[in-house]
Design a protein around this motif. Structure first.
Motif, mmCIF file in Angstrom:
data_model
loop_
_atom_site.group_PDB
_atom_site.id
_atom_site.type_symbol
_atom_site.label_atom_id
_atom_site.label_comp_id
_atom_site.label_asym_id
_atom_site.label_seq_id
_atom_site.Cartn_x
_atom_site.Cartn_y
_atom_site.Cartn_z
ATOM 1 N N LYS A 1 -80.763 113.668 -18.203
ATOM 2 C CA LYS A 1 -81.868 112.782 -18.573
ATOM 3 C C LYS A 1 -81.370 111.340 -18.702
ATOM 4 N N LEU A 2 -80.211 111.174 -19.319
ATOM 5 C CA LEU A 2 -79.623 109.829 -19.426
ATOM 6 C C LEU A 2 -79.366 109.242 -18.047
ATOM 7 N N LYS A 3 -78.809 110.074 -17.168
ATOM 8 C CA LYS A 3 -78.484 109.625 -15.818
ATOM 9 C C LYS A 3 -79.746 109.193 -15.076
ATOM 10 N N GLU A 4 -80.808 109.997 -15.188
ATOM 11 C CA GLU A 4 -82.075 109.669 -14.527
ATOM 12 C C GLU A 4 -82.657 108.354 -15.032
ATOM 13 N N GLN A 5 -82.444 108.053 -16.297
ATOM 14 C CA GLN A 5 -82.960 106.820 -16.888
ATOM 15 C C GLN A 5 -82.013 105.641 -16.662
ATOM 16 N N GLY A 6 -80.911 105.912 -15.953
ATOM 17 C CA GLY A 6 -79.929 104.862 -15.713
ATOM 18 C C GLY A 6 -79.134 104.515 -16.953
ATOM 19 N N LEU A 7 -79.092 105.434 -17.909
ATOM 20 C CA LEU A 7 -78.413 105.173 -19.176
ATOM 21 C C LEU A 7 -77.109 105.961 -19.327
ATOM 22 N N ARG A 8 -76.752 106.758 -18.325
ATOM 23 C CA ARG A 8 -75.465 107.471 -18.390
ATOM 24 C C ARG A 8 -74.402 106.428 -18.188
ATOM 25 N N ILE A 9 -73.672 106.172 -19.223
ATOM 26 C CA ILE A 9 -72.752 105.048 -19.235
ATOM 27 C C ILE A 9 -71.385 105.493 -18.771
ATOM 28 N N SER A 10 -70.829 104.745 -17.872
ATOM 29 C CA SER A 10 -69.458 104.996 -17.438
ATOM 30 C C SER A 10 -68.574 104.001 -18.182
ATOM 31 N N CYS A 11 -67.918 104.483 -19.187
ATOM 32 C CA CYS A 11 -67.090 103.614 -20.022
ATOM 33 C C CYS A 11 -65.680 103.533 -19.460
ATOM 34 N N GLU A 12 -65.588 103.053 -18.281
ATOM 35 C CA GLU A 12 -64.275 102.946 -17.617
ATOM 36 C C GLU A 12 -63.829 101.500 -17.615
ATOM 37 N N ASN B 1 -59.539 110.001 -26.543
ATOM 38 C CA ASN B 1 -58.619 109.425 -25.578
ATOM 39 C C ASN B 1 -59.089 108.004 -25.311
ATOM 40 N N ARG B 2 -58.231 107.050 -25.548
ATOM 41 C CA ARG B 2 -58.602 105.651 -25.340
ATOM 42 C C ARG B 2 -58.461 105.289 -23.864
ATOM 43 N N ARG B 3 -59.531 104.708 -23.328
ATOM 44 C CA ARG B 3 -59.520 104.184 -21.954
ATOM 45 C C ARG B 3 -59.950 102.735 -22.030
ATOM 46 N N GLY B 4 -58.969 101.852 -22.061
ATOM 47 C CA GLY B 4 -59.272 100.434 -22.250
ATOM 48 C C GLY B 4 -59.856 100.235 -23.630
ATOM 49 N N GLN B 5 -61.045 99.626 -23.688
ATOM 50 C CA GLN B 5 -61.682 99.400 -24.987
ATOM 51 C C GLN B 5 -62.530 100.595 -25.424
ATOM 52 N N TRP B 6 -62.658 101.596 -24.570
ATOM 53 C CA TRP B 6 -63.518 102.740 -24.844
ATOM 54 C C TRP B 6 -62.732 103.909 -25.411
ATOM 55 N N ILE B 7 -63.378 104.685 -26.248
ATOM 56 C CA ILE B 7 -62.800 105.931 -26.729
ATOM 57 C C ILE B 7 -63.666 107.065 -26.191
ATOM 58 N N ILE B 8 -63.041 107.947 -25.445
ATOM 59 C CA ILE B 8 -63.735 109.059 -24.813
ATOM 60 C C ILE B 8 -63.399 110.333 -25.601
ATOM 61 N N TYR B 9 -64.411 111.108 -25.913
ATOM 62 C CA TYR B 9 -64.237 112.333 -26.693
ATOM 63 C C TYR B 9 -64.325 113.549 -25.790
ATOM 64 N N SER B 10 -63.501 114.545 -26.109
ATOM 65 C CA SER B 10 -63.517 115.815 -25.388
ATOM 66 C C SER B 10 -63.260 116.937 -26.382
ATOM 67 N N LEU B 11 -63.585 118.142 -25.961
ATOM 68 C CA LEU B 11 -63.338 119.302 -26.799
ATOM 69 C C LEU B 11 -61.833 119.569 -26.816
ATOM 70 N N CYS C 1 -68.604 109.316 -24.472
ATOM 71 C CA CYS C 1 -68.257 108.256 -25.410
ATOM 72 C C CYS C 1 -69.380 108.124 -26.447
ATOM 73 N N VAL C 2 -69.082 107.413 -27.495
ATOM 74 C CA VAL C 2 -70.040 107.220 -28.585
ATOM 75 C C VAL C 2 -71.361 106.666 -28.059
ATOM 76 N N CYS C 3 -71.271 105.708 -27.144
ATOM 77 C CA CYS C 3 -72.487 105.053 -26.654
ATOM 78 C C CYS C 3 -73.440 106.049 -25.993
ATOM 79 N N GLU C 4 -72.911 107.071 -25.334
ATOM 80 C CA GLU C 4 -73.785 108.076 -24.731
ATOM 81 C C GLU C 4 -74.477 108.914 -25.811
ATOM 82 N N PHE C 5 -73.713 109.277 -26.839
ATOM 83 C CA PHE C 5 -74.306 110.043 -27.939
ATOM 84 C C PHE C 5 -75.364 109.222 -28.688
ATOM 85 N N VAL C 6 -75.143 107.917 -28.811
ATOM 86 C CA VAL C 6 -76.136 107.041 -29.457
ATOM 87 C C VAL C 6 -77.464 107.151 -28.710
#
Length: 114
Positions: free
Chosen positions: A103-114, A67-77, A36-41
């Motif tokens: 690295k995001l996951k280790e920092q607790g920043l891998r966001i699950s936009c579910e 692909n919209r999942r609730g309020q989130w938009i998830i991007y895929s190839l 999602c956008v927030c992960e790329f940010v």
């Protein structure tokens, strides 16, 4: 094996899009992961509007899909794109960028936009 061809002008446009390091890295990440956008940010340390602009260009060209999942938009190839074989060939020559998500996951920043 049937190899699809892409009109040279269209190929140039796709390669120009992928010529941007940020977009190329995004697409390489999306080959194995939906994001999602927030992960790329977080990964690129860029503003949400800047990330959204990159993704819009990739989406408009048919390289990625959303692909919209609730309020989130998830991007895929977009593997159904006529340009996917060209994009995949380029990506096959690049090193994995999965460490950025790790690295995001280790920092607790891998966001699950579910």
């Amino acid at each position: 094996m049937i190899v699809s061809t892409v009109e040279i002008g269209n190929a140039a446009s796709i390669l120009k899009l992928l010529g941007d390091k940020t977009r190329l890295t995004m697409v390489k990440l999306l080959i194995n992961h939906d994001c999602c956008v927030c992960e790329f940010v977080e990964i690129f340390k860029m503003s949400q509007p800047a990330i959204s602009q990159h993704l819009r260009k990739l989406k408009d060209a048919g390289v990625v899909r959303e692909n919209r999942r609730g309020q989130w938009i998830i991007y895929s190839l977009n593997q159904d794109s006529e340009y996917y074989p060209l994009v995949q060939t380029v990506l096959d020559h690049l090193p994995s960028q999965d460490y950025l998500l790790e690295k995001l996951k280790e920092q607790g920043l891998r966001i699950s936009c579910e």
